[in-house]
Design a protein around this motif. Structure first.
Motif, PDB file in Angstrom:
ATOM      1  N   SER A   1       0.788  -1.171  -0.004  1.00  0.00           N
ATOM      2  CA  SER A   1      -0.046  -0.035  -0.135  1.00  0.00           C
ATOM      3  C   SER A   1       0.872   1.269  -0.034  1.00  0.00           C
ATOM      4  O   SER A   1       0.564   2.284  -0.764  1.00  0.00           O
ATOM      5  N   ILE A   2       2.103   1.283   0.941  1.00  0.00           N
ATOM      6  CA  ILE A   2       2.656   2.374   0.802  1.00  0.00           C
ATOM      7  C   ILE A   2       3.370   2.810  -0.364  1.00  0.00           C
ATOM      8  O   ILE A   2       3.666   3.723  -0.824  1.00  0.00           O
ATOM      9  N   LEU A   3       4.124   1.489  -0.896  1.00  0.00           N
ATOM     10  CA  LEU A   3       4.898   1.553  -2.501  1.00  0.00           C
ATOM     11  C   LEU A   3       3.898   2.240  -3.400  1.00  0.00           C
ATOM     12  O   LEU A   3       4.330   2.878  -4.310  1.00  0.00           O
ATOM     13  N   SER A   4       2.571   1.556  -3.516  1.00  0.00           N
ATOM     14  CA  SER A   4       1.595   1.984  -4.269  1.00  0.00           C
ATOM     15  C   SER A   4       1.386   3.540  -4.388  1.00  0.00           C
ATOM     16  O   SER A   4       1.245   4.183  -5.260  1.00  0.00           O
ATOM     17  N   PHE A   5       1.169   3.755  -2.909  1.00  0.00           N
ATOM     18  CA  PHE A   5       0.649   5.387  -2.597  1.00  0.00           C
ATOM     19  C   PHE A   5       2.139   6.177  -3.395  1.00  0.00           C
ATOM     20  O   PHE A   5       1.931   7.260  -3.996  1.00  0.00           O
ATOM     21  N   ALA A   6       3.058   5.732  -3.021  1.00  0.00           N
ATOM     22  CA  ALA A   6       4.453   6.425  -3.666  1.00  0.00           C
ATOM     23  C   ALA A   6       4.367   6.447  -4.995  1.00  0.00           C
ATOM     24  O   ALA A   6       4.747   7.351  -5.776  1.00  0.00           O
ATOM     25  N   GLN A   7       3.901   5.450  -5.740  1.00  0.00           N
ATOM     26  CA  GLN A   7       3.992   5.268  -7.211  1.00  0.00           C
ATOM     27  C   GLN A   7       2.824   6.168  -7.636  1.00  0.00           C
ATOM     28  O   GLN A   7       2.977   6.744  -8.799  1.00  0.00           O
ATOM     29  N   LEU A   8       1.695   6.275  -6.953  1.00  0.00           N
ATOM     30  CA  LEU A   8       0.663   7.283  -7.296  1.00  0.00           C
ATOM     31  C   LEU A   8       1.457   8.647  -7.426  1.00  0.00           C
ATOM     32  O   LEU A   8       0.983   9.639  -8.521  1.00  0.00           O
ATOM     33  N   GLY A   9       2.064   9.014  -6.500  1.00  0.00           N
ATOM     34  CA  GLY A   9       2.749  10.325  -6.611  1.00  0.00           C
ATOM     35  C   GLY A   9       3.685  10.436  -7.910  1.00  0.00           C
ATOM     36  O   GLY A   9       3.671  11.621  -8.355  1.00  0.00           O
ATOM     37  N   THR A  10       4.286   9.345  -8.290  1.00  0.00           N
ATOM     38  CA  THR A  10       5.072   9.397  -9.458  1.00  0.00           C
ATOM     39  C   THR A  10       3.981   9.636 -10.695  1.00  0.00           C
ATOM     40  O   THR A  10       4.423  10.480 -11.649  1.00  0.00           O
ATOM     41  N   VAL A  11       2.882   8.961 -10.729  1.00  0.00           N
ATOM     42  CA  VAL A  11       1.932   9.214 -11.875  1.00  0.00           C
ATOM     43  C   VAL A  11       1.380  10.652 -11.765  1.00  0.00           C
ATOM     44  O   VAL A  11       1.459  11.000 -12.990  1.00  0.00           O
ATOM     45  N   LEU A  12       1.275  11.029 -10.790  1.00  0.00           N
ATOM     46  CA  LEU A  12       0.675  12.416 -10.744  1.00  0.00           C
ATOM     47  C   LEU A  12       1.770  13.592 -11.278  1.00  0.00           C
ATOM     48  O   LEU A  12       1.497  14.441 -12.017  1.00  0.00           O
ATOM     49  N   GLY A  13       3.244  13.020 -10.665  1.00  0.00           N
ATOM     50  CA  GLY A  13       3.979  14.099 -11.006  1.00  0.00           C
ATOM     51  C   GLY A  13       4.458  14.038 -12.613  1.00  0.00           C
ATOM     52  O   GLY A  13       4.604  15.049 -13.248  1.00  0.00           O
ATOM     53  N   GLY A  14       4.240  12.891 -13.137  1.00  0.00           N
ATOM     54  CA  GLY A  14       4.422  12.640 -14.616  1.00  0.00           C
ATOM     55  C   GLY A  14       3.298  13.466 -15.573  1.00  0.00           C
ATOM     56  O   GLY A  14       3.620  13.891 -16.613  1.00  0.00           O
ATOM     57  N   MET A  15       2.102  13.455 -14.874  1.00  0.00           N
ATOM     58  CA  MET A  15       1.217  14.304 -15.591  1.00  0.00           C
ATOM     59  C   MET A  15       1.599  15.892 -15.563  1.00  0.00           C
ATOM     60  O   MET A  15       1.046  16.488 -16.331  1.00  0.00           O
ATOM     61  N   LEU A  16       2.122  16.162 -14.528  1.00  0.00           N
ATOM     62  CA  LEU A  16       2.433  17.644 -14.380  1.00  0.00           C
ATOM     63  C   LEU A  16       3.627  18.163 -15.143  1.00  0.00           C
ATOM     64  O   LEU A  16       3.742  19.294 -15.345  1.00  0.00           O
ATOM     65  N   ILE A  17       4.390  17.166 -15.521  1.00  0.00           N
ATOM     66  CA  ILE A  17       5.851  17.595 -16.012  1.00  0.00           C
ATOM     67  C   ILE A  17       5.791  18.409 -17.087  1.00  0.00           C
ATOM     68  O   ILE A  17       6.357  19.266 -17.267  1.00  0.00           O
TER      69      ILE A  17
END
Length: 411
Positions: A259-275
């Motif tokens: 769950s924690i690593l999945s939550f962290a990966q969600l941050g990467t997904v959101l960041g990729g959309m913002l880049i």
């Protein structure tokens, strides 16, 4: 998801098929990144052996990238990707299906070689199958989809593992999950087989193994390779051990780890959309520097845990900031050289990053076993900081020189 669907309509067919390949292969990678270390620990192997296996995988990725450039120029993207996915599946199944340490090592090498080809093909393929207008968004979307696959993989495999443990041992549960995920990697062959391959033009660099590497070398390229290697060394010390760190240092269940690593990966997904938005506002080099500098405090926060909630937030922010700049870095690196040298640069970047990342994994495992689980984080912070300075020298030399002259005048 609607935004992703709208993006897909604007890309060429080859680009869309490659996105499916990325999703399936990185789903497999996510399962191994979270569960393989735990699987080996449950089989009573020590941290040093676990670190060695992870190190061997990553070094094999680097070694596999060297012949990948030659393979790409001779065979093309399509055949190279099919070989890549086949090696990933064989190596993945083999690592968990044998009890022999030697065979685990051999299958780890096979698995790493498969991903080495994948990493070399990726930036080159995306550049060749996109127009300059759509290129940055295609790099970003590929990055986002890879991380969605990692997020789903992290989340689902942790839950499935805890569920299966009701009916079988922990070792058996993880074993069957990893075998299933290895088979999923093969589904990417369906998409890759439908890619329309362009005619392969034989150049001097494609027939001479070393010519392409010699032609690409320049001061900015050498500095960028050094930067890439330092980031790989720092990441190797901590990133492959995230699941082990959470489970054995913080004493949480597989479900919570996932769950924690999945939550962290969600941050990467959101960041990729913002880049793409950040790139428009700040430019590519400033975006990379900002993301990497801001990630350092959160990395230190993981090393000084103040409760599970804060650790989860720190993982989220560190993953978002450090990883979201990857599509920008891929794009910038391909612009450093001429078209005929791109495959050589792509393979050499994969080599330098993965060889040093593998060394970092070995060092990280040794430090965790001999000292504490927190020790490698301090070295990683130093590597990230030095690497960011090198990046600024390469891509922001004019701005730094202007700032220096301004400070001298004020002084």
């Amino acid at each position: 998801m609607i935004k992703i669907k709208n993006y897909l309509h604007q890309y060429r067919r080859n680009g869309k098929l490659f996105l499916f390949n990325s999703f399936s292969s990185f789903f497999t990678m996510s399962a191994f990144s979270i569960l393989l270390g735990i699987f080996l620990k449950e089989k009573q192997y020590g941290e040093a052996f676990v670190g060695s296996i992870m190190s061997i995988q990553i070094v094999a990725m680097g070694i596999g990238s060297l012949p990948s450039a030659f393979m790409l120029n001779r065979w093309g993207n399509k055949k190279s990707l099919i070989v890549s996915l086949s090696l990933i599946a064989i190596g993945g199944v083999g690592q968990v299906a044998t009890d022999s340490e030697i065979m685990i090592i051999i299958y780890s090498i096979v698995y790493g070689l498969g991903f080495g080809i994948q990493f070399t093909v990726e930036p080159l393929f995306l550049v060749e199958n996109s127009s300059p207008v759509e290129r940055m968004s295609l790099f970003s979307l590929n990055f986002v989809l890879k991380n969605i696959a990692m997020m789903i993989g992290n989340f689902s495999t942790g839950y499935i593992s805890d569920y299966l443990k009701q009916y079988m041992s922990s070792v058996e549960a993880i074993k069957w999950i990893l075998i299933g995920c290895s088979i999923i990697a093969l589904s990417g062959i369906y998409a890759v087989a439908r890619i329309e391959e362009y005619e392969i033009v034989q150049t001097k660099s494609s027939t001479n193994f070393f010519t392409g590497y010699k032609n690409m070398m320049s001061s900015p390229v050498i500095l960028y390779i050094l930067y890439n290697a330092l980031i790989g060394l720092g990441a190797g010390m901590v990133v492959p051990f995230f699941s082990i760190y959470l489970k054995y240092a913080l004493h949480v269940d597989d479900m919570v780890v996932g769950s924690i690593l999945s939550f962290a990966q969600l941050g990467t997904v959101l960041g990729g959309m913002l880049i793409p938005i950040l790139v428009l506002k700040l430019g590519k080099p400033k975006t990379v520097v900002l993301c990497q500098i801001l990630s350092i405090p959160f990395l230190l926060s993981i090393a000084f845990p103040q409760g599970l909630a804060l650790v989860a937030v720190s993982f989220f922010m560190r993953s978002s900031l450090m990883n979201m700049a990857q599509p920008v870095l891929q794009n910038l690196s391909m612009d450093l050289v001429q078209k005929e040298s791109r495959s050589s640069l792509s393979s050499f970047l994969a080599l330098s990053n993965n060889i040093l990342r593998g060394a970092g994994v070995y060092l990280g495992g040794m430090m965790m076993e001999r000292f504490t689980y927190n020790t490698p984080y301090y070295f990683t912070v130093a590597m990230y900081f030095i690497g960011t300075i090198l990046f600024m020298i390469i891509f922001m030399k004019d701005q730094l020189w202007g700032l220096r002259k301004q400070l001298q005048k004020q002084g």
